[in-house]
Design an enzyme around this catalytic site. Structure first.
Site, PDB file in Angstrom:
ATOM      1  N   HIS A 185       8.295  -7.616  -3.725  1.00 34.25           N
ATOM      2  CA  HIS A 185       7.015  -8.031  -4.307  1.00 34.25           C
ATOM      3  C   HIS A 185       7.131  -9.378  -5.028  1.00 34.25           C
ATOM      4  CE1 HIS A 185       4.655  -4.402  -3.541  1.00 34.25           C
ATOM      5  NE2 HIS A 185       5.819  -3.785  -3.598  1.00 34.25           N
ATOM      6  N   GLU A 238       4.815 -11.106  -6.198  1.00 34.55           N
ATOM      7  CA  GLU A 238       3.764 -11.292  -7.209  1.00 34.55           C
ATOM      8  C   GLU A 238       4.149 -10.769  -8.589  1.00 34.55           C
ATOM      9  OE1 GLU A 238       3.837  -9.215  -4.738  1.00 34.55           O
ATOM     10  OE2 GLU A 238       2.805  -7.336  -5.114  1.00 34.55           O
ATOM     11  N   LYS A 247     -11.026 -10.984 -16.263  1.00 41.03           N
ATOM     12  CA  LYS A 247     -11.766 -11.260 -17.494  1.00 41.03           C
ATOM     13  C   LYS A 247     -11.524 -12.689 -18.019  1.00 41.03           C
ATOM     14  CE  LYS A 247     -14.434  -9.295 -20.542  1.00 41.03           C
ATOM     15  NZ  LYS A 247     -15.497  -8.346 -20.169  1.00 41.03           N
ATOM     16  N   GLY A 296       0.854  -1.183   0.000  1.00 43.06           N
ATOM     17  CA  GLY A 296       0.000   0.000   0.000  1.00 43.06           C
ATOM     18  C   GLY A 296       0.887   1.229   0.000  1.00 43.06           C
ATOM     19  N   CYS A 313       5.449  -6.001   1.460  1.00 45.55           N
ATOM     20  CA  CYS A 313       5.784  -4.572   1.425  1.00 45.55           C
ATOM     21  C   CYS A 313       5.124  -3.819   2.598  1.00 45.55           C
ATOM     22  CB  CYS A 313       5.418  -3.989   0.064  1.00 45.55           C
ATOM     23  SG  CYS A 313       6.215  -2.393  -0.204  1.00 45.55           S
ATOM     24  N   TYR A 314       4.141  -2.962   2.316  1.00 42.80           N
ATOM     25  CA  TYR A 314       3.480  -2.260   3.434  1.00 42.80           C
ATOM     26  C   TYR A 314       2.909  -3.272   4.435  1.00 42.80           C
ATOM     27  CZ  TYR A 314       0.151   0.610   6.027  1.00 42.80           C
ATOM     28  OH  TYR A 314      -0.560   1.225   7.039  1.00 42.80           O
ATOM     29  N   ASP A 342     -19.649 -10.622 -19.315  1.00 42.98           N
ATOM     30  CA  ASP A 342     -19.804 -10.629 -17.860  1.00 42.98           C
ATOM     31  C   ASP A 342     -21.252 -10.853 -17.424  1.00 42.98           C
ATOM     32  OD1 ASP A 342     -17.176  -9.961 -18.099  1.00 42.98           O
ATOM     33  OD2 ASP A 342     -17.471  -7.839 -17.670  1.00 42.98           O
TER      34      ASP A 342
END
Ligand code: XMP
Length: 510
Positions: free
Chosen positions: A168, A170, A366, A54, A81-82, A226
């Protein structure tokens, strides 16, 4: 169902974290840090929790803080991280600002022995983006990784299965980030990894058939991916208690309205009300040239039409919306300046008399929604649809609209799509369509002079539609499409190909 909670502290990679977890066949849900209590976390039975990054500093009293009781639940936690700094700070560690030596970008990382770093070499690269760092770990924690300027690039309290990483995992720039996340899921949380899209589909069907039993459910079906997937999913759960309303505003592509109606009525035997409001929309749009006005009129008229239908149906218990994860992010984006107002069905909740909203796809991306659609048996031609703007062809007929112009564009666009399909190129662009301009040019047909309209072909490649490049389509294809359009579509004397990227142009012409 085995699942991981991604507790969102506002970082830019949060959506990616959930996705990386699901790539490991473990279901992940993202929830804002202040929207779930420790009791609810326990009741949901999460196998693990990830605190995201964040933009804040833990020192700021206004920065987001979680309930410390979360660390006492006995559920493994990975702070990123944060999330890592916050975990340390709340457990009594020390955080400092690195000031001039903040780390951004690819940094060399040294790791110690830990289940989190199993099968990872001692030295590798990681992706850092921080100013603050953990300068002293809280009681019970040990440092398990460092970089040249960050003494605590990772920490753990293995007895409580609590882990924090400053970098990070990810993002793909972290060389062994995928392995680190899968170590957390399988070695720390003990996940099995047996989640698949069909488990999502069947678990959701079970969940909604229990929760919504006997309730009256309403869904606005646009024919897009969707809302189609949301509607079929809910139909599997509640059957005929679901009514779908499909507003045909007349701005759809060739044969599209019929395809939508046929698919849902015949293939799925769903209760669908098709409202043929073509003339009504056209009347409202008569003489309107300005794109934002067109969007606004269509958005408002859509709500009016839907309101009238909803009144006929009467009170419903549940309104279904096909919101997907990127929509959640985008609407949370807040201050970004509005280039085009992309509102589609935004105002519906105000005009329908209902008790509760259900958004079954809220945590999916998606491509995951498409996968769910295939699992549900929705035909490929609907599932693999390219994005189509809510105001439809109204923003692809430049200037003022008439039914004739719409019909001309429908024909030209259908030829473009037919040829892309015939030549196996439907995946060569992420979006492709024709635009009918309001500029005319001189042509010659036989021996006669013509003075017809110009059609633009637009095809783009993009990951997220925020930026896009024009697709390098083969000349042979462009030649064939051009020749077919000028020969087969009355009133068109010129076809051009748009070679502008976004930025500076946008994908649509209006
Ligand atoms: P632009 O033209 O903004 O398009 O570069 C990016 C993506 O958004 C779609 N788009 C819309 N979608 N309502 C929508 O639902 C709209 O008013 C709208 N305008 C553009 C566009 O088709 C592309 O996929």
């Amino acid at each position: 169902m085995e699942k991981i909670l991604v507790l969102d502290f506002g970082g830019q990679y949060n959506q990616l974290i959930a996705r990386r977890v699901r790539e490991n066949h473990v279901y992940a849900e993202v929830k804002p840090y202040n929207k779930i209590t420790p009791e609810e976390i326990r009741a949901e039975g999460y196998a693990g929790i990830i605190f995201t990054g964040g933009p804040n500093s833990v020192y700021d009293p206004a920065s987001p803080h979680y309930d410390p009781a979360i660390l006492e639940l006995g559920i493994p936690v990975l702070g990123i991280c944060y999330g890592h700094q916050l975990m340390s700070w709340m457990a009594g560690g020390e955080i400092r600002s690195a000031g001039a030596i903040s780390e951004y970008g690819k940094i060399s990382l040294t790791v110690e022995e830990s289940p989190l770093f199993a099968e990872i070499p001692r030295e590798s690269n990681c992706w850092m983006s921080h100013t603050d760092f953990v300068s002293a770990v809280p009681a019970g924690f040990t440092v398990i990784a460092h970089t040249e300027s960050c003494p605590c690039a990772a920490m753990s309290d293995e007895s409580r299965r609590l882990y924090g990483v400053q970098f990070h995992p990810e993002v793909t720039h972290t060389q062994f980030g995928g392995q680190i996340l899968s170590n957390f899921l399988f070695r720390v949380c003990g996940c099995r990894g047996d989640w698949k899209m069909d488990s999502f589909v069947s678990a959701s069907v079970r969940k909604y058939s229990a929760e919504l039993a006997g309730k009256k459910v309403l869904c606005a079906l646009s024919g897009g991916v969707d809302s189609s997937v949301a509607a079929v999913l809910l139909h599997k759960a509640v059957g005929d208690n679901l009514t779908c309303v499909f507003v045909d505003h007349g701005m759809l592509r060739k044969d599209e309205g019929d395809l939508v109606e046929r698919t849902f009525r015949e293939k799925f035997d769903m209760k669908i009300i098709r409202v043929n409001a073509q003339q009504r929309f056209l009347a409202k749009l008569a003489g309107v040239k300005e794109p934002e006005r067109k969007r606004k009129i269509i958005g408002e008229e859509f709500i009016r039409v839907f309101e009238e239908e909803a009144k006929k149906i009467g009170k419903v218990d549940v309104l279904v919306q096909g919101t997907i994860y990127p929509d959640v992010i985008e609407s949370g984006a807040g201050d970004a300046s509005v280039i085009k107002s992309h509102h589609n069905v935004g105002g519906l909740p105000d005009v329908v008399d209902f008790d509760e909203i259900v958004e079954p796809l809220r945590y999916l991306f998606k491509d995951e929604v498409r996968q769910a659609g295939l699992e549900l048996g929705i035909p490929g031609e609907l599932v693999w649809r390219q994005p189509f703007p809510g105001p439809g062809l109204a923003i692809r007929v430049l200037g003022d609209l008439t039914w004739d112009k719409l019909e001309t564009l429908r024909e030209a666009d259908a030829i473009f799509r037919e040829e892309m399909a015939a030549q196996g190129l439907t995946r060569a662009a992420d979006q492709y369509f024709a635009v009918l301009t309001d500029s005319r040019s001189v042509g010659v047909m036989g021996d006669a002079r013509t003075y017809g309209c110009t059609v633009v072909l637009r095809a783009v490649t993009t990951d997220d539609f925020m930026t896009a490049d024009w697709a390098r389509l083969p000349y042979e294809l462009l030649a064939k499409v051009s020749s077919r359009i000028t020969n087969e579509v009355h009133g068109i004397s010129r076809v051009v190909y748009d070679i502008t990227s976004k930025p500076p142009a946008t994908v649509e012409w209006e």
